[in-house]
Design an enzyme around this catalytic site. Structure first.
Site: not given
Length: 392
Positions: A99, A104, A130, A285, A287, A293
């Site tokens: 995908d 990106y 997309k 999420n 990482g 962080p």
């Protein structure tokens, strides 16, 4: 490439063939059988489901896929060498669903995947990308504002019209160097997209009149096999189900161990009623679950709610008590719902894709899931993984 790099790659390849391929064989066979696929190579033409509404809808025939965000240099610089090695490691492990999106890396991810995949037999893999964001090279492009680590010279033009969709797919095919796309997701037509030229509801209305019927026509013409939207919030999906006839949607940042209540109790039932399935993204999420962080995406991803940090701590405690890798549990949790046709994970290295792929074969004790529910860390009605360990 130096000798140390060669040695590392050879070692990973041998490890892959000796261990991961055993697991991959069992997992792919299960995925193929579950989707009525014609042969072990994984025919991409027969992955359809007939719903109670009498409509056939396409869904990916492979339950595990690789996402393109990291290889678009979203978070950091990934070299071409490492990007191609990562894709090759995924392919060798048996991954056959990929995908990506023009967004990106502003074309970087599609070019990288295309450089590898255009040499493969097109019928052996499934590819989704997309539409809605056209790319145009410009000396005054805002590319560094969007993707500071990408070398792309492109700027973004939002276009959710019928002609824009056609142009987007044509452009993607050129960047990829292939002749067809399996699934087209209308991208980021959502309230969290701060770059939209007008409010998301206005852009959605443009798509309702333009992109949605055009993608349905392209599906009927055989130019794509299925379509849907790819968003980080539930409202566009709920609205789409009322106004169009999608096949599969990319549900990103909405179904993870940290946050899944709304998707489970609102979005999934609505989709189930329309025989629409989901490709689940951002199960970690971005990482966060593994200690990064950040939480999900965007410039404010470092602003992590204290409640999420505390929940992660509690999840880690339960995982430690049961000897469970939390990353493995998170991946399997997101893949468990019946409406989840596939799970896609973003990986920046060979080690990451192999670890994630292997995680899908790992048996997690039922007591772990029961403990999470007993402590109200996951919803009581949340399905949990039933993946059996692969056997040689």
């Amino acid at each position: 490439m130096n000798m140390n790099t060669n040695t590392r790659r050879e070692f990973l390849s041998l490890t892959l063939k000796g261990a991961t391929m055993v697991a991959a064989t069992g997992f792919l066979a299960e995925a193929v059988a579950a989707s009525d696929t014609a042969d072990m190579a994984g025919s991409t033409d027969t992955a359809q489901t007939l719903g109670s509404n009498g409509k056939w809808h396409y869904k990916p025939p492979f339950k595990f896929g690789m996402g393109g965000v990291p290889l678009g240099n979203e978070f950091e610089v990934v070299t071409d060498e490492d990007a191609y090695a990562t894709i090759e490691a995924a392919w060798n492990a048996g991954v056959r669903y990929y995908d990506m999106a023009p967004w990106y890396g502003l074309g970087l991810a599609e070019r990288r995947y295309g450089n590898f995949l255009h040499n493969k037999e097109r019928s052996e893999y499934v590819l989704s990308t997309k539409v809605g964001k056209l790319l145009k090279a410009s000396k005054t492009a805002r590319n560094k504002e969007y993707f500071p680590f990408s070398p792309s010279p492109n700027d973004v033009i939002y276009d959710y019209t019928a002609s824009g969709v056609r142009r987007s797919i044509e452009d993607s095919l050129q960047r990829l160097g292939i002749d067809s796309i399996d699934i087209a997701f209308v991208h980021d037509i959502s309230s969290d997209n701060k770059y939209l030229p007008t409010p998301w509801t206005e852009q959605f209305e443009i798509a309702r009149k333009g992109a949605f019927p055009e993608l349905t026509r392209m599906r009927e013409e055989g130019l794509i096999k299925g379509w849907g939207i790819g968003v980080n919030t539930p409202e566009p999906i709920m609205r789409l189900l009322e106004v169009a006839d999608p096949d599969v949607c990319l549900l990103a940042s909405q179904y993870s161990l940290i946050d899944h209540k709304n998707a489970l109790n609102q979005v999934f039932p609505a989709a189930r009623a329309k025989n629409v399935s989901f490709v689940i993204g951002s199960s970690l999420n971005a990482g966060f679950i593994t200690g990064r962080p950040r939480y999900n995406y965007g410039k404010e991803s470092y602003e992590i709610p204290a409640a999420f940090i505390e929940k992660r701590r509690k999840l880690l405690d339960v995982a430690a008590n049961h000897g469970v890798d939390l990353r493995t549990a998170a991946l399997q949790f997101s893949a468990a719902p019946d409406v989840a046709s596939a799970l896609v994970v973003g990986c920046k290295s060979e080690q990451q894709i192999l670890a994630d792929y292997t995680s899908m074969q790992t048996k997690i004790p039922a007591e772990f899931w029961a403990d999470l529910k007993a402590q109200n860390l996951i919803e009581q009605n949340a399905p949990v993984s039933q993946i059996a360990p692969a056997r040689a």
